[in-house]
Motif scaffolding. Sequence first.
Motif: not given
Length: 277
Positions: A254-260, A270-277
């Motif tokens: 999958r692809r992966f990106l992270a947002y903080r 703060g925290d963040g969102i990690g996403v795999a798609w």
Amino acid sequence: MDATKLRRAIARTPLAPVAAFPKRLARVARHDAKVLRVSARWLVTSREHHNYTYELTKLSRNHLAWFVSVVCDRPVTQVREWLGEIESDQVLRQHIERTTAGAARRGLADRQVRYARRIGWYAIVRATRPTHIVETGVDKGLGTCVLAAALLRNAQEGHPGRVTSLDINPEAGYLARSEPWSDVVDLVIGDSIASIGALDRPVDLFLHDSDHSRAHEKREFDAIEPKLAPGAILLTDNVTSTNVLAEHAERTGRRFLAYRESPANHWYPGDGIGVAW
């Protein structure tokens, strides 16, 4: 010799660290003083002891819109509309304020509604129109309400869905126990791994937000993998602490990106969102 030439000359001597110290000290002092002011204000105005809530800075919100736009392949203008949609949902906002004020745990919760990165969850659900969401970790149910609100909007447009919310605490999810949000929420109390194993329908969107240890996060992603529908999206609320989802994405192609996120006027980084798609 003018001041500029003198500074440059000193910078090339052993005295450079000594000469630079007052300026460095002043910068650190300004930063620490700001943190102390914000922290002191939070201590006397907030009741929260974990799962802190806050607004995003304007810049962080803009970056979140672009993050969702790239992941979901939707125009950023549309994503911004979805972010505004949840932020301006006064019915949900008033429900959260009213329910928080009357909750048994109100002594450890703020009535002010602040969604932070959860508006990104909302936009992802609006963009992808999942039939079945599974989230682990519910706590008060703020994130559950956000997911449910997105599902209700999708249903109005002809794309119904449900969220299965898993938590081990029988007191969890009190914000999401009222209609219309409860109409699309299945709250399951129990161990998340066992509950994932008992799922009886494919999962289009999975969100890890429970025990944030690296070992447990990995167990959840391993457990959910055979339950996923084709093209499913995986999210983690733990991306600022571990690389578990990125590693899972690499193993599964999958692809992966992270947002903080960057909180506005809060001591918490703060925290963040990690996403795999």
